[in-house]
Structures are given as structure tokens and as C-alpha cells.
Design an enzyme around this catalytic site. Sequence first.
Site, PDB file in Angstrom:
ATOM      1  N   HIS A 196       8.260   7.369  -1.757  1.00  0.00           N
ATOM      2  CA  HIS A 196       7.856   6.006  -1.379  1.00  0.00           C
ATOM      3  C   HIS A 196       7.275   5.211  -2.549  1.00  0.00           C
ATOM      4  O   HIS A 196       7.338   4.001  -2.574  1.00  0.00           O
ATOM      5  CB  HIS A 196       6.886   6.028  -0.189  1.00  0.00           C
ATOM      6  N   ASP A 197       6.706   5.895  -3.538  1.00  0.00           N
ATOM      7  CA  ASP A 197       6.112   5.170  -4.671  1.00  0.00           C
ATOM      8  C   ASP A 197       7.027   5.136  -5.895  1.00  0.00           C
ATOM      9  O   ASP A 197       6.558   4.932  -7.010  1.00  0.00           O
ATOM     10  CB  ASP A 197       4.758   5.799  -5.049  1.00  0.00           C
ATOM     11  N   LYS A 200       6.777   2.863  -8.947  1.00  0.00           N
ATOM     12  CA  LYS A 200       5.721   3.009  -9.948  1.00  0.00           C
ATOM     13  C   LYS A 200       6.261   3.432 -11.309  1.00  0.00           C
ATOM     14  O   LYS A 200       5.570   3.307 -12.313  1.00  0.00           O
ATOM     15  CB  LYS A 200       4.666   4.006  -9.466  1.00  0.00           C
ATOM     16  N   HIS A 225       5.395  -2.434  -6.949  1.00  0.00           N
ATOM     17  CA  HIS A 225       6.101  -1.148  -6.908  1.00  0.00           C
ATOM     18  C   HIS A 225       6.867  -0.948  -5.599  1.00  0.00           C
ATOM     19  O   HIS A 225       7.897  -0.271  -5.584  1.00  0.00           O
ATOM     20  CB  HIS A 225       5.145   0.029  -7.161  1.00  0.00           C
ATOM     21  N   HIS A 249       6.519   0.118   2.756  1.00  0.00           N
ATOM     22  CA  HIS A 249       5.426   1.044   3.054  1.00  0.00           C
ATOM     23  C   HIS A 249       4.033   0.445   2.877  1.00  0.00           C
ATOM     24  O   HIS A 249       3.042   1.034   3.301  1.00  0.00           O
ATOM     25  CB  HIS A 249       5.576   2.372   2.292  1.00  0.00           C
ATOM     26  N   HIS A 250       3.920  -0.752   2.269  1.00  0.00           N
ATOM     27  CA  HIS A 250       2.609  -1.418   2.200  1.00  0.00           C
ATOM     28  C   HIS A 250       2.525  -2.628   3.125  1.00  0.00           C
ATOM     29  O   HIS A 250       1.570  -3.400   3.050  1.00  0.00           O
ATOM     30  CB  HIS A 250       2.289  -1.836   0.762  1.00  0.00           C
ATOM     31  N   ASP A 278       0.224   7.547   4.093  1.00  0.00           N
ATOM     32  CA  ASP A 278      -0.123   7.160   2.722  1.00  0.00           C
ATOM     33  C   ASP A 278      -1.625   6.879   2.612  1.00  0.00           C
ATOM     34  O   ASP A 278      -2.306   7.355   1.696  1.00  0.00           O
ATOM     35  CB  ASP A 278       0.699   5.904   2.379  1.00  0.00           C
TER      36      ASP A 278
HETATM   37 FE   FE2 Z   1       2.575   2.737  -2.614  1.00  0.00          FE
HETATM   38 FE   FE2 Z   2       1.559   6.017  -1.963  1.00  0.00          FE
END
Ligand code: FE2
Ligand code: FE2
Length: 337
Positions: A196-197, A200, A225, A249-250, A278
Site C-alpha cells: 500500500h505504501d 514512498k 505517495h 488507503h488514506h 494501517d
Molecule cells: Fe500510506
Molecule cells: Fe502505511
Amino acid sequence: MDHPARILFVDDEPAVLVSLGRLLRGKFDLRVAASGREALGMLEREGPFAVVVSDLRMPLMDGVALLERLGQAAPDTVRIMLTGCADLEMALRAVNQGHVFQILSKPCPADVLERALYQGLRQYQRLLAERRGQAPPKAHLGLEGLALALAGLVEAKDPQARGHQGRVAHLAAALAQELGLTGERVEQVELAAAIHDLGKVLVPPEVLAKPGPLGPAELAMVRPHAQLGQDLLGGIAFPFSLAQIVGQHHERLDGSGYPRGIVGEDILLEARIIAVADVVEAMVSPRAHRPGLGLAAALQEIEGGQGRLYDPRVAEACLGLFRERGWRFEANFEATI
Ligand SMILES: [Fe+2]
Ligand SMILES: [Fe+2]
């Protein structure tokens, strides 16, 4: 001769091999080699291994070259790369030439390594079963491998988040199961959570490595990200909405999230599940500038935001899982190799 659970570790640093042996012996049928040449010799004498984990940086024959040679000699062996210096170019070389199944960053937390080894063994069994015609080939296996390889890149770039994605995946899968999703969908949630990240990898490393809380300028560099992860994955034809899930996801239920501020059920259920996992993992885990905040505080956050920030059913499943069922993240948070 089949060796369904034999694992070979290749690293030129004896200290790594010693601590590894201490951590994993007894759990796996583990052999170690201190160079690519030694590894190839063992392969010749002892037959194929189920999983080979190789360090990237070794004198004479580097990890990618070794894994490539191994692939020619034993094509079913599942290959995992261990590296302290992952970048996108290396990852692509490892995936394209070395056909790696996963890339792990060094130092690697023991629980992350253990999970990767179990996943590798499972993959080996699948490959053997397919070869024997016992199971239909799964179209997305290659993509799953690629996704997991990319997941390792993020951890190498973001030293503060070692093991974060793996633990989020573990919890997100448990939540998906708790919510009654089908087995296939649970696997999709787990896979999306595991990367999911991903975005980054495109955030400047000095921002990710900053030991204290982030200021507004740094937040402005980290926040993209989510969208960057979606963009990176957008070009790959996954058989489900992986890119969108990662991109959301955010997002938060009331529209206060990012990047789009979408609300309620406009956010994919998978993304709503990962959002909760998360937050819990991030609060429970220690960071360079603070110890873990504790499970009670993390659950309070989820309870406080239930129905406002977090999907009410997902939040309820999460609270029930920890409070009533005693679910916990895997142990060995601290141990690393
Ligand atoms: Fe994230
Ligand atoms: Fe995360």
C-alpha cells in the site's frame, strides 16, 4: 528427489548467517552458503532447494547473477533477494534477470523474514503442483511475485517502516476474513496491503528517514505517495482494482482524507479495511523518535473515529478481533538480521 521445505541462505557476512541460524533453525530446514560459488556447489551436490535467499552485494558473483544461474539450474526454486541498498533499477534487474519472488531489506525483522519464507515455500508447493498438473496455473501468480518484490523496495527506502506493510497485510487479511469476504478477496486485500505504501519509493529518502514528526512541508512531500502508488501500479494489468485500492488507503469516510477527499462507499471496501489496519499498525509500532503508542491507544483511535473516519463495520471487526478474540501481531518485532 523432492525437498519440499529446504531453504538455502547465501550471504558473505558470517554475522548475518550466525544470527539467522539462531533465529530460524528448528523452524525451517535451513542451509547456509557464504558465496555464490558455494551455493551452486551445494545445489549440484544436494539437489534443488525450495527457496533460496541471497544477499545482493557479494564479491565475485552478486545476488542477481547467482539467482539467474540458480534459475537455469533449478527453475522451480523460489528466489528471494536480501539487500541493504535497494533501488528501482536493482529491483527491475532482480525481477527481470533473477526472477525474484520477493525483495527483502536488510536488516530484516525476523517476523518479516519468516513470513517471506513461508510465502516462498507455499509458492514452491504451488509451482510443483502445477507442474504435476494437480492445480490450474493461477494467472496472477507472476503479478503477485512482482508486487511482493516491489514491497521490499519500500521497506529498503523507508527505514522507519521496516515490516510495516507486512504487518498491515496480516491484520487487513484478518479483518477481511472477519467481515466474511471470500477467500479470493481476502487474498486481494492482503496483497494490496502488502504494497500500500509503494508510492514512498518516489518520496525523497531524507524525508522518510527524518526521525521526528513531520512538518507541513515534509507532509506535503509524503502525502502524494498514495496517488504515486496508484500511478505506478496503474500500468500493470492486475485482475482486480489493486491500483485504486492502494490509491485510496488514506481516504477517510467523511471526506477528510487524501488524495481526493472521496466519501463513504465511494472508497473501495478493500481500501477502508487497509486504512484501519494501517492506522493500528502505525500506532502500535515504535518509530525512531517515539516508542510504540500501545494497542489500547490504537483501538481508542479506531473507536473514536468509527463511522466518521473509519468504516463502522471494519472498525467493529477490528475492535472485536483485538478485544474479544485476542488477535495480536506476530511476535519478534525487535529481532532483526
Ligand atoms: Fe500510506
Ligand atoms: Fe502505511
